[in-house]
Scaffold this active site. Structure first.
Site, PDB file in Angstrom:
ATOM      1  N   GLU A  52       1.026  -1.134   0.605  1.00 18.86           N
ATOM      2  CA  GLU A  52      -0.351   0.179  -0.202  1.00 18.86           C
ATOM      3  C   GLU A  52       0.439   1.334  -0.371  1.00 18.86           C
ATOM      4  O   GLU A  52       0.244   2.408  -0.320  1.00 18.86           O
ATOM      5  CB  GLU A  52      -1.098   0.183   1.181  1.00 18.86           C
ATOM      6  CG  GLU A  52      -1.915  -1.022   1.259  1.00 18.86           C
ATOM      7  CD  GLU A  52      -3.288  -0.185   0.334  1.00 18.86           C
ATOM      8  OE1 GLU A  52      -2.716   0.832  -0.280  1.00 18.86           O
ATOM      9  OE2 GLU A  52      -4.313  -1.768  -0.523  1.00 18.86           O
ATOM     10  N   ASN A  63      -7.213   9.636  -5.614  1.00 15.53           N
ATOM     11  CA  ASN A  63      -8.495   8.044  -6.339  1.00 15.53           C
ATOM     12  C   ASN A  63      -8.964   9.079  -7.306  1.00 15.53           C
ATOM     13  O   ASN A  63      -9.392  10.486  -7.071  1.00 15.53           O
ATOM     14  CB  ASN A  63      -9.318   7.394  -5.767  1.00 15.53           C
ATOM     15  CG  ASN A  63      -8.444   7.033  -4.140  1.00 15.53           C
ATOM     16  OD1 ASN A  63      -7.600   5.704  -4.745  1.00 15.53           O
ATOM     17  ND2 ASN A  63      -8.713   7.482  -3.132  1.00 15.53           N
ATOM     18  N   ASP A  65     -11.463   8.744  -7.738  1.00 14.30           N
ATOM     19  CA  ASP A  65     -13.460   9.505  -7.715  1.00 14.30           C
ATOM     20  C   ASP A  65     -12.942  10.582  -6.661  1.00 14.30           C
ATOM     21  O   ASP A  65     -14.243  11.315  -6.036  1.00 14.30           O
ATOM     22  CB  ASP A  65     -14.040   8.059  -6.808  1.00 14.30           C
ATOM     23  CG  ASP A  65     -13.355   8.050  -5.411  1.00 14.30           C
ATOM     24  OD1 ASP A  65     -12.510   8.347  -5.162  1.00 14.30           O
ATOM     25  OD2 ASP A  65     -13.895   6.784  -5.063  1.00 14.30           O
ATOM     26  N   SER A  67     -11.727  10.753  -3.773  1.00 17.82           N
ATOM     27  CA  SER A  67     -11.601  10.723  -2.383  1.00 17.82           C
ATOM     28  C   SER A  67      -9.612  10.435  -2.308  1.00 17.82           C
ATOM     29  O   SER A  67      -8.825  10.223  -3.575  1.00 17.82           O
ATOM     30  CB  SER A  67     -11.742   9.222  -2.263  1.00 17.82           C
ATOM     31  OG  SER A  67     -11.417   8.093  -2.395  1.00 17.82           O
ATOM     32  N   ASP A  69      -6.560   8.158  -0.278  1.00 19.08           N
ATOM     33  CA  ASP A  69      -6.086   7.091   0.744  1.00 19.08           C
ATOM     34  C   ASP A  69      -5.406   7.764   1.807  1.00 19.08           C
ATOM     35  O   ASP A  69      -3.695   8.509   1.161  1.00 19.08           O
ATOM     36  CB  ASP A  69      -5.750   5.901   0.002  1.00 19.08           C
ATOM     37  CG  ASP A  69      -7.089   5.331  -0.961  1.00 19.08           C
ATOM     38  OD1 ASP A  69      -8.295   5.514  -0.236  1.00 19.08           O
ATOM     39  OD2 ASP A  69      -6.363   4.681  -2.163  1.00 19.08           O
ATOM     40  N   ASN A  76      -9.141   4.701   2.836  1.00 17.36           N
ATOM     41  CA  ASN A  76      -9.925   5.696   2.034  1.00 17.36           C
ATOM     42  C   ASN A  76     -10.066   6.242   3.334  1.00 17.36           C
ATOM     43  O   ASN A  76     -11.547   6.319   4.176  1.00 17.36           O
ATOM     44  CB  ASN A  76     -10.570   4.430   0.902  1.00 17.36           C
ATOM     45  CG  ASN A  76     -11.159   5.583   0.251  1.00 17.36           C
ATOM     46  OD1 ASN A  76     -12.388   6.073   0.477  1.00 17.36           O
ATOM     47  ND2 ASN A  76     -11.263   6.262  -1.033  1.00 17.36           N
TER      48      ASN A  76
END
Ligand SMILES: *[C@@H]1O[C@H](CO)[C@@H](O)[C@H](O)[C@H]1NC(C)=O
Ligand SMILES: *[C@@H]1O[C@H](CO)[C@@H](O)[C@H](O)[C@H]1NC(C)=O
Length: 368
Positions: A52, A63, A65, A67, A69, A76
């Site tokens: 990650e 991201n 969309d 959002s 992380d 998220n």
């Protein structure tokens, strides 16, 4: 993108450096008792951190969309933490920035954990608030609290069932658009009639019948009198003396006849019940035999009690006065008809029918 939440707010002694060493992380995870948590071993967690974030505690990644992380496990912002930038359900009530705080190992995330712990703990709090408010209006059948759907705003909704439609009406009037236990007003609506009819299909257990009786008649306002409690298994044994019943087929059977007595209403309602407990040949010790006997007796009494209550209608009048009607042979009246608006139906069906269904019906956050 790795989902969710934490149990761990574990102190990391070091540094503002964004990278954490593999061994150091292993030590922290171990101290936080994550080794083996939810079936994930230490090496799973290390692998996750590597994939990650490459062990970068400060990593933030946008991201497609919109959002973000955050942190070593890339939690998220859309669901779990609030970054005050994009829409967030913030299910875990945590600032995303805190996940980067190098004194935290970030919040360790597993979707299951949040489902089971984070949401549940909040749900339980809401449940008790809802119960406290609505139980002031009358006896509650059940309270269930659900988290909002993922697409909706974060929060909860509750389904409160009253025994009495009158109580539900009063509660709705008094509570709608009021600030009950939070800053924003709560919307309270009455359930549709359609659902109320469905609900009718779920029978009341004997303990619920007793709860209602205690509520409306008082603890001393009603009693049950056992007329006969008889073991049937003996009889059958004697009748079929020639036939050897295999041990694994043997069972204990009890019959109970009783009556529910309401002295101040000059009302008696008889009921009968039969219960059976199967005997397991593996546990044929005298103690387990006695316990099964007791259980069978208790079940027979409960069934008879339900049967007796099934024939009683408690009528709560607008004045608050209570009338009781004994309806031995009548069908349970259809609640759809208007004139039964404020009636309480005490309807208990056979043991088999309700024992299972009722359990299934009341789920996670339910308070019976
Ligand atoms: C860690 O992540 C932050 C934010 O994404 C970045 O600025 C920093 O350069 C990274 N550190 C390393 C050593 O890769
Ligand atoms: C990290 O979090 C702790 C505890 O909330 C706080 O005291 C500290 O100031 C934070 N440090 C940074 C760098 O944000």
């Amino acid at each position: 993108m790795w989902v969710l939440l934490s149990l761990v707010t574990c102190l990391l002694a070091t540094s503002k450096a964004s990278l954490i060493g593999r061994c150091e992380l292993a030590k922290v995870l171990h101290q936080a008792e994550l080794d083996g948590l939810e079936g994930y071993s230490l090496s799973d967690w290390l692998c996750l951190a590597f994939v990650e974030s490459n062990f970068n505690i400060s990593k933030v990644n946008e991201n497609v969309d919109g959002s973000f992380d955050y942190g070593i496990f890339q939690i998220n912002s859309h669901y779990w933490c609030n970054d005050y930038k994009s829409h967030s359900e913030n299910l875990c009530h945590v600032d995303c920035q805190d996940l980067l705080n190098s004194t935290f190992v970030s919040y360790i995330c597993l979707s299951q954990l949040c489902e089971n712990d984070c949401v549940r703990i909040r749900g339980d709090e809401e449940l008790h608030s809802v119960f406290a408010v609505f139980s002031r209006f009358g006896l509650l059948y059940s309270v269930r609290v659900f988290p909002n759907a993922a697409v909706a705003r974060p929060g909860f909704y509750a389904v409160v069932k009253f025994y009495s439609a009158r109580d539900a009406h009063r509660a709705q009037k008094a509570c709608d658009q009021k600030q009950l236990f939070q800053n924003s007003p709560v919307k309270v609506c009455l359930g549709t009639r359609h659902k109320a009819v469905q609900h009718q299909a779920i029978a009341l257990s004997s303990s619920r019948c007793q709860e209602l009786a205690n509520h409306y008649f008082g603890f001393n306002g009603w009693s049950k009198r056992i007329i006969k409690l008889q073991e049937l298994s003996d009889l059958e044994g004697r009748e079929n003396e020639d036939i050897v019943v295999p041990l694994e087929k043997q069972s204990l059977k009890f019959f109970c006849a009783l009556e529910v007595v309401l002295p101040s209403y000059e009302c008696r309602s008889p009921g009968v019940g039969i219960a059976e407990e199967l005997l397991d040949k593996l546990e044929e010790g005298p103690l387990s035999f006695l316990m099964k006997r007791k259980t069978a007796q208790k079940l027979a009494i409960q069934k008879a009690l339900s049967d007796a209550f099934q024939k009683l209608s408690i009528v709560v009048l607008e004045s608050g006065k209570i009338a009781v009607e004994y309806r031995p042979n009548e069908e349970i009246p259809d609640t759809r008809s208007e004139e039964l608006h404020n009636l309480i139906q005490v309807s208990c069906f056979s043991w088999e029918q309700y024992s299972q269904e009722e359990e299934d019906y009341l789920s996670d956050f339910a308070l019976e």
